[in-house]
Design a protein around this motif. Structure first.
Motif, PDB file in Angstrom:
ATOM      1  N   THR A 123       0.942  -1.290  -0.080  1.00  0.00           N
ATOM      2  CA  THR A 123       0.027  -0.183  -0.031  1.00  0.00           C
ATOM      3  C   THR A 123       1.005   1.339   0.045  1.00  0.00           C
ATOM      4  N   TYR A 149      -6.858  -3.160  -7.331  1.00  0.00           N
ATOM      5  CA  TYR A 149      -6.671  -3.263  -5.764  1.00  0.00           C
ATOM      6  C   TYR A 149      -4.978  -2.600  -5.665  1.00  0.00           C
ATOM      7  N   ARG A 155      -8.290   1.219  -3.040  1.00  0.00           N
ATOM      8  CA  ARG A 155      -9.136   0.424  -3.709  1.00  0.00           C
ATOM      9  C   ARG A 155      -9.976   1.470  -4.560  1.00  0.00           C
ATOM     10  N   GLN A 213      -5.280  -8.186 -12.671  1.00  0.00           N
ATOM     11  CA  GLN A 213      -5.968  -7.736 -11.646  1.00  0.00           C
ATOM     12  C   GLN A 213      -6.249  -9.045 -10.410  1.00  0.00           C
TER      13      GLN A 213
END
Ligand code: PLP
Length: 438
Positions: A123, A149, A155, A213
């Motif tokens: 992240t 993601y 998101r 993805q």
């Protein structure tokens, strides 16, 4: 219902753990996707490619910590590296170390990155890559894809001031500095339209995309689509950022290299920290120079544990010794064969199989979709009842899968165990013929 009742009866200690956990964790949970109604299974320990829960059941682990656990639980190479680091170095020295330099050099060589920086999660790696793109281009807006993601706060572009899902020109309610979300992944014409529309507003810093993805359904990007998105980003003065947090395991230089994408920036994570908290981002030297503290006006990048010794040593050993390019190729070929077997078994049923190499998606839909190109294709067609039934029954058969249908293979899983899973899926489809046949 009957499967759920058996689940409750078979897992009293997991239920007791959950009842205790809700007293201090909201919903008893700290990773939302691990919550499974009526309560999650609490695991006791893992070894190699197996897990044991608190009620004493043993599972073949087919979830592989959502892909971070590629090497399996406590791989000997990682154990050795961690023991050595603990004994000889210490945890986090609050200073630069040779371990950090060594891992950076290995990642650079393997993934073709001129410069790299470390973070403690994927992240964060994405957040910093976007910050770098914004600084480098002097612009703030960008484009991501529905179903993409990029981390807990990323998101669909949330936390980037975005989240508007568009298939053409973002309307006036969308701030031009926001990130907008292209409705359909794998739709190059739509992607191009949106990229050009955002660029025309003078605010396109970056296009951020996964080459497959992952959390969005393990849906591979077609190479024409990805190459086209890269071209559109470049033509419009934006950086093309490839999120390889999940896909770097799919080919020796990452999926981007296998597809010839040569992105401006790449983000990494998961197994590249040897199973410890880890993230990294890197790429073009001129872009990464925004972080060079020797240069006037450089951007700060901090994080107490960015270069922590354990992740630097475990990640280095994992990549250098255990997940060599040769191992990577044969492991993913094994994944391809496994996926083909699942596909054969599932043909004509409501179960569809997607993925590439060692990452696999299981989808339960009303029509048993043949070609899934993007998350939008599945929307509104899911059969969560069948998905849950499958999860309960696979647990009973001794297979740990994710409730959402995401599988990430572990290096140490035996071929016989993969074949046994294929047979368990065949039995499931046979047992529930009425429900499962399209
Ligand atoms: N990007 C992708 C493609 C991911 O799959 C993930 C995690 O699943 C992330 C980013 C976020 O990584 P982390 O969970 O380490 O923050």
């Amino acid at each position: 219902r009957a499967a759920e009742a058996r689940f409750v009866a078979n897992n009293p200690l997991s239920q007791a753990q959950h009842n205790l956990a809700v007293a201090s964790l909201p919903g008893g949970n700290t990773r939302t996707l691990l919550h499974t109604a009526p309560f999650p299974i609490t695991m006791q320990r893992g070894e190699g490619a197996h897990l044991w829960d608190v009620d004493g059941h043993k599972y073949v682990d087919l979830a592989g910590d959502l892909s971070a656990g590629l090497l399996g639980h406590s791989h000997p190479t990682v154990q050795r590296a961690l023991h050595a680091a603990l004994a000889e170095t210490g945890l986090s020295l609050g200073a630069t170390t040779p371990h950090e330099r060594r891992h950076a050099a290995l990642l650079s060589a393997r993934f073709g990155l001129a410069r790299v920086r470390f973070t403690t999660s994927g992240t964060e790696a994405n957040l910093h890559a976007l910050a770098a793109a914004r600084r480098f281009t002097g612009k703030r807006g960008g484009v991501v894809f529905a179903g993409g993601y990029h981390g807990g706060v990323l998101r669909d572009g949330a936390a980037l001031g975005g989240g508007a899902v568009v298939d053409g020109l973002p309307d006036n309610t969308v701030d031009k500095r926001d990130f907008v979300v292209v409705r359909r992944y794998n739709d190059l014409a739509m992607a191009r339209r949106v990229i050009e529309a955002v660029a025309a507003r003078g605010e396109l810093a970056a296009v951020l995309v996964e080459a497959m993805q992952g959390a969005g359904g393990v849906i591979p990007g077609r190479s024409e689509f990805l190459l086209g998105v890269r071209a559109a980003a470049r033509e419009n003065g934006a950086l093309f950022i490839l999120d390889e947090v999940m896909t770097s395991r799919l080919a020796p230089g990452g999926l981007g290299a296998a597809l010839g994408l040569s992105p401006d920036l790449v983000t990494l994570g998961k197994y590249l920290g040897g199973g410890l908290p880890f993230g990294a981002f890197g790429g073009r030297e001129d872009v990464m120079a925004v972080y060079d503290p020797r240069l006037a006006g450089a951007m700060a990048h901090s994080g107490t544990f960015n270069n922590n010794t354990l992740a630097m040593c475990a990640g280095y050993a994992a990549l250098k010794e255990a997940y060599t390019p040769e191992v990577c190729v044969s492991f993913n070929e094994r994944g391809d064969r496994f996926r083909e077997k699942l596909r054969d078994v599932a043909r004509g049923t409501r179960l569809s199989i997607t993925g590439r190499g060692s990452l696999i998606g299981l989808h339960f839909t009303e029509d048993g979709l043949e070609d899934i190109e993007c998350a939008e294709d599945i929307k509104g067609k899911e059969r969560p009842d069948l998905r849950d039934l499958f999860w309960f029954e696979m647990l009973e058969a001794g297979f740990w899968t994710t409730r959402r249908g995401f599988l990430a293979l572990i290096l140490e899983t035996e071929n016989e165990e993969l074949d046994a899973f294929v047979e368990a899926v065949r039995d499931f489809l046979e047992r529930h013929r009425q429900l499962m046949l399209v």
